[in-house]
Design an enzyme around this catalytic site. Structure first.
Site, PDB file in Angstrom:
ATOM      1  NE  ARG A 156       6.270  -0.250  10.031  1.00  0.00           N
ATOM      2  CZ  ARG A 156       5.093  -0.239   9.420  1.00  0.00           C
ATOM      3  NH1 ARG A 156       4.973   0.312   8.214  1.00  0.00           N
ATOM      4  NH2 ARG A 156       4.042  -0.767   9.990  1.00  0.00           N
ATOM      5  CE  LYS A 212      -2.130  -1.165   3.838  1.00  0.00           C
ATOM      6  NZ  LYS A 212      -1.405  -2.428   4.115  1.00  0.00           N
ATOM      7  NE  ARG A 233       2.192  -4.713  11.351  1.00  0.00           N
ATOM      8  CZ  ARG A 233       3.287  -4.636  10.589  1.00  0.00           C
ATOM      9  NH1 ARG A 233       4.399  -5.241  10.965  1.00  0.00           N
ATOM     10  NH2 ARG A 233       3.267  -3.951   9.487  1.00  0.00           N
ATOM     11  NE  ARG A 240       7.395  -2.404   6.374  1.00  0.00           N
ATOM     12  CZ  ARG A 240       6.064  -2.327   6.477  1.00  0.00           C
ATOM     13  NH1 ARG A 240       5.336  -1.926   5.453  1.00  0.00           N
ATOM     14  NH2 ARG A 240       5.469  -2.680   7.599  1.00  0.00           N
ATOM     15  NE  ARG A 290      -4.100  -1.239   9.935  1.00  0.00           N
ATOM     16  CZ  ARG A 290      -3.047  -0.612   9.377  1.00  0.00           C
ATOM     17  NH1 ARG A 290      -3.111   0.637   9.036  1.00  0.00           N
ATOM     18  NH2 ARG A 290      -1.928  -1.275   9.172  1.00  0.00           N
TER      19      ARG A 290
END
Ligand code: ADP
Ligand code: AMP
Length: 209
Positions: free
Chosen positions: A155, A13, A166, A122, A88
């Site tokens: 992160r 996203k 998550r 990431r 969300r």
């Protein structure tokens, strides 16, 4: 054009929103980035959400809706925006429906196996929020942001444990939005388990229809 990017964590996203921002010249509004800025600046909101985010849980709806309402009221969001990571929950979607009308909800579809590979590799730029991947989307210079030269970070919620949580939270709270937006005729499905240029071409095809 008013757009929502929907999809599980790691679907791409943020990566695609950054490209669409350049393409359409509209702001990219990521609630995750807004919260992370608050955490970095140690604001009152930042203190409230830090632990929730680290564990991979959702920030309470009232706080999230308030931050989006404030952001959408700024002049640069008048003609259009890309919402990345919001809504969300159904409650957030209902609140958004009262604030504005959305043109497309782009639902990025990607299998769990690939999501985990993407999230655990990431890297992100703490200054501008841009996402990279050590293997799939590396920066030109190792660990340095192409745009502003800052050192990239990992992160706090990209640990395997928080990623698993998550994905569970997504299944329980966010996935029901697919049907919710489908019922309103706004859902546009994009198969996103392909290289970034191909995902972007698929998104452009929807936007230019
Ligand atoms: P989201 O905002 O949905 O959580 P990101 O845009 O941050 O996801 O992307 C998650 C990770 O996957 C990042 O490391 C990013 O560089 C990488 N990524 C994004 N799109 C692709 C793609 N099409 N193929 C491979 N890796 C991707
Ligand atoms: P993201 O950058 O979109 O992956 O979001 C990172 C984290 O910020 C999430 O795991 C949540 O803790 C929080 N967050 C971001 N957007 C929302 C939202 N719309 N509702 C609740 N929490 C959110």
């Amino acid at each position: 054009m008013k757009l929502i990017f929907l999809g599980p964590p790691g679907a791409g996203k943020g990566t695609m929103a950054a490209r669409v921002k350049e393409y359409l010249g509209i702001p990219h509004i990521s609630t995750g980035n807004l919260f992370r800025e608050n955490v970095a600046e140690k604001t009152q909101l930042g203190m409230q959400v830090k632990e929730i985010m680290e564990q991979g849980n959702l920030v309470p709806d009232d706080l999230t809706i308030a931050i989006v309402k404030e952001r959408l009221s700024r002049p640069d969001a008048e003609k259009g925006f890309i919402l990345d990571g919001f809504p969300r929950t159904i409650l957030q979607a209902e609140a958004l429906e009262k604030m504005t009308s959305i043109k497309h909800v782009l639902n990025l579809i990607c299998p769990d196996r690939e999501l985990i590979r993407r999230l655990t590799g990431r890297r992100f730029c703490p200054a501008c929020g841009r996402s990279y991947h050590v293997e799939f989307i590396p920066p030109k210079q190792e660990n340095i942001c192409d745009d502003d030269g800052h050192q990239l970070s990992i992160r706090d919620d990209d640990t395997l444990e928080a990623v698993q949580n998550r994905l569970n939270v997504y299944m329980e709270k966010t996935r029901p939005l697919i049907e919710w937006y489908e019922n309103r005729g706004l859902l546009r499905n994009i198969e996103a388990d392909v290289p970034p240029d191909t995902v972007f071409e698929r998104i452009q095809a929807v936007l230019n229809k």
